[in-house]
Design an enzyme around this catalytic site. Structure first.
Site, PDB file in Angstrom:
ATOM      1  N   CYS A  87      -6.772  -5.016  -4.165  1.00 19.86           N
ATOM      2  CA  CYS A  87      -7.794  -4.114  -3.632  1.00 19.86           C
ATOM      3  C   CYS A  87      -7.375  -2.646  -3.753  1.00 19.86           C
ATOM      4  CB  CYS A  87      -8.070  -4.408  -2.162  1.00 19.86           C
ATOM      5  SG  CYS A  87      -9.082  -5.870  -1.903  1.00 19.86           S
ATOM      6  N   ASP A 139       3.512   1.459  -4.568  1.00 17.95           N
ATOM      7  CA  ASP A 139       2.567   2.168  -5.424  1.00 17.95           C
ATOM      8  C   ASP A 139       2.318   1.247  -6.613  1.00 17.95           C
ATOM      9  OD1 ASP A 139       1.313   3.729  -7.322  1.00 17.95           O
ATOM     10  OD2 ASP A 139       2.488   5.520  -6.871  1.00 17.95           O
ATOM     11  N   VAL A 140       1.070   0.849  -6.816  1.00 22.91           N
ATOM     12  CA  VAL A 140       0.799  -0.147  -7.863  1.00 22.91           C
ATOM     13  C   VAL A 140       0.956   0.410  -9.278  1.00 22.91           C
ATOM     14  CG1 VAL A 140      -0.675  -1.621  -6.422  1.00 22.91           C
ATOM     15  CG2 VAL A 140      -1.729   0.186  -7.834  1.00 22.91           C
ATOM     16  N   LYS A 153     -12.857  -0.104 -13.947  1.00 19.49           N
ATOM     17  CA  LYS A 153     -13.361  -1.352 -13.359  1.00 19.49           C
ATOM     18  C   LYS A 153     -13.902  -2.304 -14.428  1.00 19.49           C
ATOM     19  CE  LYS A 153     -12.393  -0.483  -9.081  1.00 19.49           C
ATOM     20  NZ  LYS A 153     -11.432  -1.319  -8.342  1.00 19.49           N
ATOM     21  N   THR A 185     -16.526   1.063   4.023  1.00 12.91           N
ATOM     22  CA  THR A 185     -15.067   1.220   4.121  1.00 12.91           C
ATOM     23  C   THR A 185     -14.752   2.714   4.139  1.00 12.91           C
ATOM     24  OG1 THR A 185     -14.737   1.391   1.750  1.00 12.91           O
ATOM     25  CG2 THR A 185     -14.766  -0.842   2.662  1.00 12.91           C
ATOM     26  N   SER A 244     -16.030  -3.713  -9.675  1.00 14.87           N
ATOM     27  CA  SER A 244     -17.096  -2.953  -8.997  1.00 14.87           C
ATOM     28  C   SER A 244     -18.346  -3.160  -9.827  1.00 14.87           C
ATOM     29  CB  SER A 244     -16.753  -1.455  -8.992  1.00 14.87           C
ATOM     30  OG  SER A 244     -17.912  -0.689  -8.706  1.00 14.87           O
ATOM     31  N   TYR A 255     -14.043   5.866 -13.365  1.00 16.96           N
ATOM     32  CA  TYR A 255     -14.058   4.728 -12.444  1.00 16.96           C
ATOM     33  C   TYR A 255     -14.652   3.497 -13.147  1.00 16.96           C
ATOM     34  CZ  TYR A 255     -14.913   2.128  -8.098  1.00 16.96           C
ATOM     35  OH  TYR A 255     -14.930   1.175  -7.103  1.00 16.96           O
ATOM     36  N   ASP A 277       0.845  -1.198   0.000  1.00 13.29           N
ATOM     37  CA  ASP A 277       0.000   0.000   0.000  1.00 13.29           C
ATOM     38  C   ASP A 277       0.880   1.248   0.000  1.00 13.29           C
ATOM     39  OD1 ASP A 277      -3.279   0.151   1.054  1.00 13.29           O
ATOM     40  OD2 ASP A 277      -2.139   2.025   0.960  1.00 13.29           O
TER      41      ASP A 277
HETATM   42  N1  LIG Z   1     -16.157   0.217  -0.690  1.00 13.16           N
HETATM   43  C1  LIG Z   1     -16.975   0.013  -1.709  1.00 13.16           C
HETATM   44  O1  LIG Z   1     -18.189   0.265  -1.616  1.00 13.16           O
HETATM   45  C2  LIG Z   1     -16.432  -0.540  -3.015  1.00 13.16           C
HETATM   46  C3  LIG Z   1     -17.359  -0.885  -4.004  1.00 13.16           C
HETATM   47  C4  LIG Z   1     -16.907  -1.400  -5.199  1.00 13.16           C
HETATM   48  C5  LIG Z   1     -15.542  -1.572  -5.425  1.00 13.16           C
HETATM   49  N2  LIG Z   1     -14.668  -1.215  -4.449  1.00 13.16           N
HETATM   50  C6  LIG Z   1     -13.245  -1.390  -4.741  1.00 13.16           C
HETATM   51  O2  LIG Z   1     -12.645  -2.136  -3.703  1.00 13.16           O
HETATM   52  C7  LIG Z   1     -11.273  -1.778  -3.590  1.00 13.16           C
HETATM   53  C8  LIG Z   1     -10.971  -1.481  -2.133  1.00 13.16           C
HETATM   54  O3  LIG Z   1     -11.730  -0.345  -1.764  1.00 13.16           O
HETATM   55  P1  LIG Z   1     -12.012   0.107  -0.263  1.00 13.16           P
HETATM   56  O4  LIG Z   1     -13.426   0.491  -0.212  1.00 13.16           O
HETATM   57  O5  LIG Z   1     -11.457  -0.894   0.660  1.00 13.16           O
HETATM   58  O6  LIG Z   1     -11.166   1.465  -0.257  1.00 13.16           O
HETATM   59  P2  LIG Z   1     -10.122   2.081   0.780  1.00 13.16           P
HETATM   60  O7  LIG Z   1      -9.921   3.494   0.320  1.00 13.16           O
HETATM   61  O8  LIG Z   1     -10.544   1.813   2.164  1.00 13.16           O
HETATM   62  O9  LIG Z   1      -8.789   1.227   0.479  1.00 13.16           O
HETATM   63  C9  LIG Z   1      -8.078   1.387  -0.704  1.00 13.16           C
HETATM   64  C10 LIG Z   1      -6.598   1.250  -0.406  1.00 13.16           C
HETATM   65  O10 LIG Z   1      -5.884   1.354  -1.649  1.00 13.16           O
HETATM   66  C11 LIG Z   1      -4.702   2.084  -1.391  1.00 13.16           C
HETATM   67  N3  LIG Z   1      -4.201   2.658  -2.641  1.00 13.16           N
HETATM   68  C12 LIG Z   1      -4.723   3.672  -3.373  1.00 13.16           C
HETATM   69  N4  LIG Z   1      -3.934   3.934  -4.428  1.00 13.16           N
HETATM   70  C13 LIG Z   1      -2.891   3.074  -4.368  1.00 13.16           C
HETATM   71  C14 LIG Z   1      -1.742   2.863  -5.160  1.00 13.16           C
HETATM   72  N5  LIG Z   1      -1.488   3.619  -6.237  1.00 13.16           N
HETATM   73  N6  LIG Z   1      -0.869   1.881  -4.804  1.00 13.16           N
HETATM   74  C15 LIG Z   1      -1.102   1.115  -3.695  1.00 13.16           C
HETATM   75  N7  LIG Z   1      -2.175   1.292  -2.891  1.00 13.16           N
HETATM   76  C16 LIG Z   1      -3.053   2.256  -3.220  1.00 13.16           C
HETATM   77  C17 LIG Z   1      -5.119   3.150  -0.372  1.00 13.16           C
HETATM   78  O11 LIG Z   1      -3.987   3.706   0.309  1.00 13.16           O
HETATM   79  C18 LIG Z   1      -6.045   2.361   0.526  1.00 13.16           C
HETATM   80  O12 LIG Z   1      -5.349   1.787   1.615  1.00 13.16           O
HETATM   81  C19 LIG Z   1     -11.057  -0.601  -4.537  1.00 13.16           C
HETATM   82  O13 LIG Z   1     -10.481  -1.079  -5.728  1.00 13.16           O
HETATM   83  C20 LIG Z   1     -12.461  -0.097  -4.786  1.00 13.16           C
HETATM   84  O14 LIG Z   1     -12.571   0.542  -6.053  1.00 13.16           O
HETATM   85  C21 LIG Z   1     -15.072  -0.706  -3.238  1.00 13.16           C
END
Ligand SMILES: NC(=O)c1ccc[n+]([C@@H]2O[C@H](COP(=O)([O-])OP(=O)(O)OC[C@H]3O[C@@H](n4cnc5c(N)ncnc54)[C@H](O)[C@@H]3O)[C@@H](O)[C@H]2O)c1
Length: 263
Positions: free
Chosen positions: A88, A61-62, A168, A199, A151, A164, A38
């Site tokens: 994630c 950083d991904v 996705k 989250t 998503s 977005y 992360d």
């Molecule tokens: N929460 C929801 O309702 C939801 C719904 C659909 C999809 N998602 C997807 O699920 C995944 C996780 O989301 P979440 O809700 O846990 O979000 P979150 O913001 O709690 O966690 C995301 C994490 O990704 C990290 N991150 C961001 N950019 C990065 C990078 N360039 N390199 C490495 N790490 C990086 C952030 O620091 C964070 O810790 C995401 O891909 C999000 O699009 C979430």
């Protein structure tokens, strides 16, 4: 023995928050080991400490291929191999494409593609390269599993979600070609398309948007619990027939064109 969370050695991108952290907690609870990749060093240190000796945090950083390869190498050095990868890491922001108010910039569009889509691809490539050398397990000769996070916006993106949804949609579409290619060395690829989950990311949505999305979720009419996402990852890992599929996890939510507008 087939794949089981008790012996899983996992890489989780975005693993220090939200859905990724819930997966990490479950794996550690079951006896497996996790590497959290992360950007957030502060949360990373806290998460690794809370999870104990079977967890490590590595800054990654991904969008950086070099950093991903280093993190994968560090994880293998620590755990011996990587048997599970859960992508994630992701970002979300929303703007219309045209209009009088602020519209999406090309940079913002590209940032979503770079992190959500290209980042997922780069991690898949790096870990698959490593997984092909794992010892095969069980009668199916399993070497590993990759779970990507799409998503429901991949299928029912709302007005304002162009960048977005495009990122996705790419994650969802990669699932089958990756599964087909990695089949030869016993690595499965599955994507989860979550609806709304409680989250930090969802917490940053405006209150009205959160309420609207929950109200549009038929049953159960609430945001999902990240532990429910983690439970699906566990099932995917342990069920050898799940492969090449995008699974919606959304309480039957089909997002309307605009929040609060069902026309
Ligand atoms: N929460 C929801 O309702 C939801 C719904 C659909 C999809 N998602 C997807 O699920 C995944 C996780 O989301 P979440 O809700 O846990 O979000 P979150 O913001 O709690 O966690 C995301 C994490 O990704 C990290 N991150 C961001 N950019 C990065 C990078 N360039 N390199 C490495 N790490 C990086 C952030 O620091 C964070 O810790 C995401 O891909 C999000 O699009 C979430």
């Amino acid at each position: 023995m087939a794949l089981s969370l008790e012996t899983a050695t996992a890489v989780i991108t975005g693993g220090v928050s939200g859905l990724g952290y819930a997966v990490a907690k479950l794996i550690v609870k079951k006896g497996g080991q996790v590497a959290l990749l992360d950007l957030d060093r502060e949360r990373g240190a806290q998460a690794a400490q809370a999870l104990g000796d079977r967890a490590l945090f590595t800054y990654c950083d991904v969008t950086s291929e070099e950093r991903i390869d280093q993190a994968v190498a560090e994880t293998i050095e620590q755990f011996g191999e990587i048997s599970l990868t859960v992508n994630c890491a992701g970002i979300v922001s929303g703007h219309r494409v045209v209009g009088r108010e602020e519209v999406i910039s090309v940079d913002d569009f590209k940032r979503h593609i770079d992190i959500n889509l290209t980042g997922t691809f780069l991690v898949c490539r790096s870990v698959a390269n490593a997984m092909q050398f794992n010892q095969p397990r069980g009668e199916d000769k399993a070497r590993g599993v990759i779970v990507n996070t799409a998503s429901i916006a991949a299928f029912d993106g709302q007005i304002g979600q162009v960048s977005y949804a495009a990122s996705k949609g790419g994650v969802a579409s990669m699932t089958l070609p990756l599964a087909r290619e990695f089949a030869v060395f016993g690595v499965r690829v599955v994507a989860i398309a979550p609806g709304v989950f409680a989250t930090p990311m969802f917490g940053r949505y405006p209150e009205s948007a959160r309420q609207g999305l929950v109200a549009d979720t038929p049953y159960p009419q609430r945001a999902g619990d990240p532990d429910e996402f983690a439970a699906l990852v566990a099932h995917i890992y342990e069920n050898p027939m799940l492969n090449g599929e995008v699974i919606r996890l959304d309480g039957a939510l089909r997002m309307p064109p605009k929040i609060g507008n069902h026309e």
